[in-house]
Design a protein around this motif. Structure first.
Motif, PDB file in Angstrom:
ATOM      1  N   LYS A  11      -0.534 -15.711 -14.249  1.00  0.00           N
ATOM      2  CA  LYS A  11      -0.260 -14.324 -14.636  1.00  0.00           C
ATOM      3  C   LYS A  11      -1.509 -13.444 -14.526  1.00  0.00           C
ATOM      4  CE  LYS A  11       1.228 -15.517 -18.785  1.00  0.00           C
ATOM      5  NZ  LYS A  11       0.960 -16.979 -18.763  1.00  0.00           N
ATOM      6  N   THR A  12      -2.594 -13.919 -15.100  1.00  0.00           N
ATOM      7  CA  THR A  12      -3.829 -13.123 -15.089  1.00  0.00           C
ATOM      8  C   THR A  12      -4.360 -12.960 -13.664  1.00  0.00           C
ATOM      9  OG1 THR A  12      -4.329 -13.958 -17.289  1.00  0.00           O
ATOM     10  CG2 THR A  12      -6.137 -12.922 -16.113  1.00  0.00           C
ATOM     11  N   THR A  13      -4.253 -14.015 -12.885  1.00  0.00           N
ATOM     12  CA  THR A  13      -4.692 -13.945 -11.489  1.00  0.00           C
ATOM     13  C   THR A  13      -3.929 -12.836 -10.750  1.00  0.00           C
ATOM     14  OG1 THR A  13      -5.235 -16.295 -11.501  1.00  0.00           O
ATOM     15  CG2 THR A  13      -4.866 -15.286  -9.340  1.00  0.00           C
TER      16      THR A  13
ATOM     17  N   GLY B 295      -7.417  -5.025  -8.000  1.00  0.00           N
ATOM     18  CA  GLY B 295      -8.579  -5.018  -7.115  1.00  0.00           C
ATOM     19  C   GLY B 295      -9.774  -5.809  -7.621  1.00  0.00           C
ATOM     20  N   GLN B 296      -9.556  -6.646  -8.645  1.00  0.00           N
ATOM     21  CA  GLN B 296     -10.688  -7.404  -9.192  1.00  0.00           C
ATOM     22  C   GLN B 296     -10.835  -8.769  -8.540  1.00  0.00           C
ATOM     23  OE1 GLN B 296     -10.774  -7.156 -13.675  1.00  0.00           O
ATOM     24  NE2 GLN B 296      -8.808  -6.191 -13.321  1.00  0.00           N
ATOM     25  N   MET B 297      -9.871  -9.133  -7.703  1.00  0.00           N
ATOM     26  CA  MET B 297      -9.896 -10.441  -7.064  1.00  0.00           C
ATOM     27  C   MET B 297      -9.133 -10.307  -5.751  1.00  0.00           C
ATOM     28  SD  MET B 297      -8.433 -13.840  -8.888  1.00  0.00           S
ATOM     29  CE  MET B 297      -9.622 -14.343 -10.110  1.00  0.00           C
ATOM     30  N   HIS B 298      -9.529 -11.055  -4.746  1.00  0.00           N
ATOM     31  CA  HIS B 298      -8.819 -10.971  -3.470  1.00  0.00           C
ATOM     32  C   HIS B 298      -7.874 -12.146  -3.296  1.00  0.00           C
ATOM     33  CE1 HIS B 298     -10.781  -7.435  -2.076  1.00  0.00           C
ATOM     34  NE2 HIS B 298     -11.958  -7.922  -2.394  1.00  0.00           N
TER      35      HIS B 298
ATOM     36  N   ALA C 206      -0.390  -7.182  -0.783  1.00  0.00           N
ATOM     37  CA  ALA C 206       0.133  -6.484  -1.953  1.00  0.00           C
ATOM     38  C   ALA C 206      -0.395  -5.065  -1.913  1.00  0.00           C
ATOM     39  CB  ALA C 206      -0.317  -7.174  -3.233  1.00  0.00           C
ATOM     40  N   SER C 207       0.398  -4.129  -2.465  1.00  0.00           N
ATOM     41  CA  SER C 207      -0.095  -2.764  -2.562  1.00  0.00           C
ATOM     42  C   SER C 207       0.355  -2.136  -3.871  1.00  0.00           C
ATOM     43  CB  SER C 207       0.367  -1.918  -1.363  1.00  0.00           C
ATOM     44  OG  SER C 207       1.770  -1.797  -1.390  1.00  0.00           O
TER      45      SER C 207
ATOM     46  N   VAL D 112      -1.434   1.773  -1.836  1.00  0.00           N
ATOM     47  CA  VAL D 112      -2.787   1.362  -1.441  1.00  0.00           C
ATOM     48  C   VAL D 112      -2.837  -0.160  -1.347  1.00  0.00           C
ATOM     49  CG1 VAL D 112      -5.240   1.439  -2.011  1.00  0.00           C
ATOM     50  CG2 VAL D 112      -3.753   3.340  -2.685  1.00  0.00           C
ATOM     51  N   PRO D 113      -3.151  -0.707  -0.164  1.00  0.00           N
ATOM     52  CA  PRO D 113      -3.252  -2.165  -0.068  1.00  0.00           C
ATOM     53  C   PRO D 113      -4.387  -2.685  -0.955  1.00  0.00           C
ATOM     54  CG  PRO D 113      -3.645  -1.109   2.067  1.00  0.00           C
ATOM     55  CD  PRO D 113      -3.478  -0.017   1.083  1.00  0.00           C
ATOM     56  N   THR D 114      -4.190  -3.860  -1.552  1.00  0.00           N
ATOM     57  CA  THR D 114      -5.161  -4.326  -2.561  1.00  0.00           C
ATOM     58  C   THR D 114      -6.577  -4.432  -2.011  1.00  0.00           C
ATOM     59  OG1 THR D 114      -4.432  -6.575  -2.125  1.00  0.00           O
ATOM     60  CG2 THR D 114      -3.577  -5.523  -4.103  1.00  0.00           C
ATOM     61  N   GLU D 115      -6.717  -4.729  -0.725  1.00  0.00           N
ATOM     62  CA  GLU D 115      -8.098  -4.850  -0.221  1.00  0.00           C
ATOM     63  C   GLU D 115      -8.807  -3.490  -0.164  1.00  0.00           C
ATOM     64  OE1 GLU D 115      -5.401  -5.529   1.637  1.00  0.00           O
ATOM     65  OE2 GLU D 115      -5.616  -4.686   3.645  1.00  0.00           O
ATOM     66  N   LYS D 116      -8.013  -2.408  -0.291  1.00  0.00           N
ATOM     67  CA  LYS D 116      -8.633  -1.070  -0.265  1.00  0.00           C
ATOM     68  C   LYS D 116      -8.713  -0.437  -1.650  1.00  0.00           C
ATOM     69  CE  LYS D 116      -7.857   0.181   4.465  1.00  0.00           C
ATOM     70  NZ  LYS D 116      -6.796   0.686   5.342  1.00  0.00           N
TER      71      LYS D 116
END
Ligand code: ADP
Ligand code: ADP
Length: 221
Positions: A42-44, A51-54, A60-61, A65-69
């Motif tokens: 869940k936390t992951t 945006g704290q972890m890739h 995912a967005s 906004v895509p998570t890598e951005k």
């Protein structure tokens, strides 16, 4: 447009699979619950979506906004409540919120409004470090939504709270949903998930084992 879109997301740590091929979507004005035991992932998931972890795989967005951005600008439209959402313990309830109005460029009049909404207005001069756990959680929630975010992430928002405070927090979360906020929350409490969520995904060992409305899920058991 989905507020949150997750497709085939996986996260592999060295020798631990935290998430395996998970997919789901969340719409505006929907409370989506991620239900699972400790260690389920869940936390992951929240860390990836903020945006704290890739992720290791998948996309995912959030708000398109895509998570890598994702960068700090997302916090203008997103609110987050996690276990380490600390308060300034030496400052008053009011000051704790005032700091955020400056960071987020929100009108100061919002402080009074949100304090009334979470039932902390009469306690505004109290020192945050001296609040009860329930009042603390209400303040943390107030701070997370003072800028009227379009998306709200809540990691186990009622864990450790007494039943009456849980009910109050639930009411608040529903009122945010009714204003159009998309809420992503995690819980390990099935009863809470059923009462609160519009849609649910059951997570176990990093996999979604079941998904649907609380009613659909109950009918399957
Ligand atoms: P939950 O929030 O559902 O309790 P987590 O997302 O914290 O679960 O963890 C999912 C799994 O991934 C657990 O087995 C956890 O130990 C592991 N995990 C989480 N973060 C890390 C990390 N930084 N390094 C290695 N393993 C991790
Ligand atoms: P939670 O209470 O949300 O389940 P944890 O206490 O499991 O969180 O984890 C706290 C932090 O430690 C998180 O940043 C998580 O990513 C990291 N973590 C969890 N499990 C592991 C692990 N097996 N190895 C390394 N880091 C981990």
């Amino acid at each position: 447009l989905d507020t949150i879109s997750v497709k085939h997301l996986s996260k592999q740590f060295k020798n631990q699979t935290a998430l395996k091929d998970i997919s789901f979507n969340i719409q505006p004005g929907e409370i989506f619950g991620f239900l699972g035991p400790s260690g389920a992932g869940k936390t992951t998931t929240i860390k990836i979506l903020t945006g704290q972890m890739h992720p290791s795989d998948g996309v995912a967005s959030v708000l398109g906004v895509p998570t890598e951005k994702i960068n700090e600008h997302i916090y203008e439209q997103v609110g987050i409540v996690t276990h380490n959402s600390g308060l300034y313990d030496k400052l008053s309830v009011y000051k704790n919120l005032e700091i955020f109005t400056k960071i987020l460029n929100v009108k100061k009049s919002k402080i009074e409004e949100i304090l009334k909404r979470v039932g902390l207005f009469k306690d505004r001069k109290k020192i945050a470090g001296k609040l009860s756990q329930g009042m603390r959680q209400r303040l943390i929630l107030a701070r997370a939504v003072i800028h009227n975010p379009k998306v709200l992430f809540l990691d186990e928002p009622t864990s450790g709270l007494d039943p009456s405070t849980q009910v109050e927090i639930h009411r608040l979360i529903k009122s945010l949903r009714d204003n159009g906020t998309a809420v992503f929350l995690t819980t390990h409490n099935m009863e809470e998930a059923e009462k609160l969520c519009d849609h649910l995904a059951l997570l176990n060992n990093g996999k979604i084992v079941e998904a649907g409305t609380p009613r659909e899920i109950r009918l399957n058991h």
